[in-house]
Design a protein around this motif. Structure first.
Motif, mmCIF file in Angstrom:
data_model
loop_
_atom_site.group_PDB
_atom_site.id
_atom_site.type_symbol
_atom_site.label_atom_id
_atom_site.label_comp_id
_atom_site.label_asym_id
_atom_site.label_seq_id
_atom_site.Cartn_x
_atom_site.Cartn_y
_atom_site.Cartn_z
ATOM 1 N N ALA A 3 0.802 -1.228 -0.006
ATOM 2 C CA ALA A 3 0.065 0.129 -0.011
ATOM 3 C C ALA A 3 0.841 1.389 -0.069
ATOM 4 O O ALA A 3 2.094 1.252 0.594
ATOM 5 C CB ALA A 3 -0.899 -0.130 1.164
ATOM 6 N N THR A 4 0.649 2.326 -0.759
ATOM 7 C CA THR A 4 1.185 3.521 -0.760
ATOM 8 C C THR A 4 0.146 4.606 -0.273
ATOM 9 O O THR A 4 -0.846 4.911 -0.844
ATOM 10 C CB THR A 4 1.554 3.711 -2.588
ATOM 11 N N ALA A 5 1.112 5.686 0.166
ATOM 12 C CA ALA A 5 0.294 6.982 0.438
ATOM 13 C C ALA A 5 0.671 8.044 -0.266
ATOM 14 O O ALA A 5 2.101 8.326 -0.544
ATOM 15 C CB ALA A 5 0.792 7.367 2.021
ATOM 16 N N PHE A 16 -8.445 5.502 13.339
ATOM 17 C CA PHE A 16 -7.294 5.270 12.448
ATOM 18 C C PHE A 16 -6.985 3.653 12.551
ATOM 19 O O PHE A 16 -7.400 3.161 13.461
ATOM 20 C CB PHE A 16 -6.046 5.870 13.052
ATOM 21 N N ASP A 17 -6.449 3.121 11.590
ATOM 22 C CA ASP A 17 -6.209 1.907 11.138
ATOM 23 C C ASP A 17 -5.037 1.397 12.027
ATOM 24 O O ASP A 17 -4.878 0.151 12.234
ATOM 25 C CB ASP A 17 -6.350 1.233 9.773
ATOM 26 N N ALA A 18 -4.042 2.637 11.916
ATOM 27 C CA ALA A 18 -2.853 2.148 12.889
ATOM 28 C C ALA A 18 -2.054 3.484 13.016
ATOM 29 O O ALA A 18 -2.594 4.250 12.771
ATOM 30 C CB ALA A 18 -1.889 1.238 11.924
ATOM 31 N N GLU A 19 -0.882 3.405 13.815
ATOM 32 C CA GLU A 19 -0.268 4.672 13.943
ATOM 33 C C GLU A 19 1.192 4.470 13.627
ATOM 34 O O GLU A 19 1.805 3.285 13.714
ATOM 35 C CB GLU A 19 -0.428 5.066 15.216
ATOM 36 N N VAL A 20 1.915 5.433 13.303
ATOM 37 C CA VAL A 20 3.497 5.184 13.178
ATOM 38 C C VAL A 20 4.082 6.402 13.821
ATOM 39 O O VAL A 20 3.462 7.609 14.128
ATOM 40 C CB VAL A 20 3.616 5.251 11.723
ATOM 41 N N GLY A 38 0.048 -2.955 11.118
ATOM 42 C CA GLY A 38 -0.427 -3.512 9.908
ATOM 43 C C GLY A 38 0.407 -4.030 8.780
ATOM 44 O O GLY A 38 0.186 -4.460 7.736
ATOM 45 N N GLY A 39 1.728 -3.776 9.104
ATOM 46 C CA GLY A 39 2.693 -4.241 8.010
ATOM 47 C C GLY A 39 3.259 -2.972 7.538
ATOM 48 O O GLY A 39 2.969 -1.504 7.960
ATOM 49 N N ASP A 40 4.090 -3.178 6.464
ATOM 50 C CA ASP A 40 4.912 -1.994 5.692
ATOM 51 C C ASP A 40 4.106 -1.445 4.890
ATOM 52 O O ASP A 40 3.048 -1.772 4.478
ATOM 53 C CB ASP A 40 6.218 -2.657 5.080
ATOM 54 N N ALA A 56 -2.393 12.447 8.961
ATOM 55 C CA ALA A 56 -2.493 10.909 8.675
ATOM 56 C C ALA A 56 -2.066 10.579 7.227
ATOM 57 O O ALA A 56 -2.216 11.483 6.291
ATOM 58 C CB ALA A 56 -3.840 10.320 8.975
ATOM 59 N N PHE A 57 -1.542 9.224 6.955
ATOM 60 C CA PHE A 57 -1.459 8.852 5.836
ATOM 61 C C PHE A 57 -2.757 8.241 5.308
ATOM 62 O O PHE A 57 -3.273 7.527 6.003
ATOM 63 C CB PHE A 57 -0.085 7.836 5.604
ATOM 64 N N GLU A 58 -2.971 8.662 3.899
ATOM 65 C CA GLU A 58 -3.882 8.012 3.248
ATOM 66 C C GLU A 58 -3.701 6.981 2.356
ATOM 67 O O GLU A 58 -3.002 7.352 1.319
ATOM 68 C CB GLU A 58 -5.076 8.781 2.593
ATOM 69 N N LEU A 59 -3.680 5.606 2.710
ATOM 70 C CA LEU A 59 -3.047 4.546 1.841
ATOM 71 C C LEU A 59 -4.024 4.000 0.760
ATOM 72 O O LEU A 59 -5.281 4.447 0.825
ATOM 73 C CB LEU A 59 -2.858 3.397 2.663
ATOM 74 N N SER A 60 -3.253 3.725 -0.472
ATOM 75 C CA SER A 60 -4.011 3.025 -1.567
ATOM 76 C C SER A 60 -5.043 2.009 -1.383
ATOM 77 O O SER A 60 -5.877 1.883 -1.898
ATOM 78 C CB SER A 60 -3.117 2.691 -2.587
ATOM 79 N N ASP A 61 -4.881 1.317 0.015
ATOM 80 C CA ASP A 61 -6.147 0.206 0.348
ATOM 81 C C ASP A 61 -6.913 0.910 1.073
ATOM 82 O O ASP A 61 -7.845 0.076 1.839
ATOM 83 C CB ASP A 61 -5.255 -0.794 0.998
ATOM 84 N N GLY A 62 -6.981 2.229 1.160
ATOM 85 C CA GLY A 62 -8.210 2.757 2.219
ATOM 86 C C GLY A 62 -7.950 2.739 3.716
ATOM 87 O O GLY A 62 -8.534 3.659 4.344
ATOM 88 N N ARG A 63 -6.732 2.616 4.167
ATOM 89 C CA ARG A 63 -6.387 2.680 5.490
ATOM 90 C C ARG A 63 -5.947 3.974 5.801
ATOM 91 O O ARG A 63 -5.276 4.675 4.932
ATOM 92 C CB ARG A 63 -5.303 1.495 6.039
ATOM 93 N N GLN A 64 -6.073 4.323 6.996
ATOM 94 C CA GLN A 64 -5.586 5.673 7.513
ATOM 95 C C GLN A 64 -4.504 5.268 8.659
ATOM 96 O O GLN A 64 -4.780 4.844 9.356
ATOM 97 C CB GLN A 64 -6.419 6.581 8.002
ATOM 98 N N ILE A 65 -3.133 5.829 8.353
ATOM 99 C CA ILE A 65 -2.132 5.614 9.312
ATOM 100 C C ILE A 65 -1.850 7.030 10.139
ATOM 101 O O ILE A 65 -1.312 7.972 9.208
ATOM 102 C CB ILE A 65 -1.111 5.007 8.936
ATOM 103 N N VAL A 66 -2.184 7.128 11.425
ATOM 104 C CA VAL A 66 -1.774 8.673 11.784
ATOM 105 C C VAL A 66 -0.554 8.551 12.354
ATOM 106 O O VAL A 66 0.160 7.381 12.664
ATOM 107 C CB VAL A 66 -2.888 8.660 13.181
ATOM 108 N N VAL A 67 -0.006 9.602 12.295
ATOM 109 C CA VAL A 67 1.428 9.983 12.532
ATOM 110 C C VAL A 67 1.553 10.244 14.233
ATOM 111 O O VAL A 67 1.005 11.447 14.558
ATOM 112 C CB VAL A 67 2.115 11.340 11.811
#
Length: 195
Positions: A3-5, A16-20, A38-40, A56-67
């Motif tokens: 997945a790419t943001a 959010f789906d995950a955080e980094v 959730g992985g890389d 947050a990053f909006e990923l190509s698979d629909g997930r949102q990863i918060v910073v």
């Protein structure tokens, strides 16, 4: 496929789906592979971007990863804050300004200078969220951009490509048979004709 943001959401609303967790230097990026629960995933932004805690990053698979701002070694400064802030700002150092203290990343040179100025200093590990500069999400940069964004400077050459652009004005005097004065921003080039 990973997945790419390609974009970020500023001050994104939960859930959010995950955080980094990223430190100050890690929150300045354009292309990078990151890991979360959730992985890389890949970051591929159109330009170098400064991220804040809560973006947050909006990923190509629909997930949102918060910073989240990761804890890192900082220096908590108390004392004559206007005077100390002036000296810190004069060195183009990122700084968090609060009512009763200033916070910068640990730096032994600045620490020595601040001690000489009578500051009360305390080393801590905490998230570093400095002031954003005149353009909000931009950063204030001096000649030291930190390891993550370092651009080599030749002798007398400045090149900057960041969220904020800025120029430096330098004047040099040369006394040979005559005197020359040069003012320039960015690149330095001099031609001298001497008999």
């Amino acid at each position: 496929m990973i997945a790419t943001a390609h974009s970020i959401i500023r001050n994104a609303p939960a859930p959010f789906d995950a955080e980094v967790s990223l430190d100050y230097e890690g929150r300045l990026l354009r292309r990078k592979r990151l890991s979360c629960e959730g992985g890389d995933f890949m970051i591929d932004l159109p330009e170098v971007t400064s991220l804040d805690d809560g973006d947050a990053f909006e990923l190509s698979d629909g997930r949102q990863i918060v910073v989240r701002a990761a804890p890192e070694p900082v220096l908590v400064i108390r004392g004559n804050l206007p005077r100390l802030a002036w000296h810190i700002g004069n060195r183009h150092t990122p700084c968090r300004i609060e009512a009763d203290r200033l916070i910068i990343r640990q730096d032994h040179v600045l620490e020595a200078m601040l001690k000489q100025l009578g500051a009360d200093l305390c080393r801590k590990d905490m998230p570093f969220r400095p002031e954003g500069g005149a353009y909000g999400h931009g950063r204030t940069f001096g000649h030291d951009h930190g390891p993550a964004t370092h651009h080599p400077h030749g002798a007398g050459e400045h090149s900057h490509s960041h969220a904020e652009s800025h120029s430096h004005s330098h004047s040099h005097s040369h006394s040979h048979a005559e005197s020359h004065s040069h003012a320039h921003a960015g690149h330095h080039s001099h031609t001298h004709d001497h008999a």
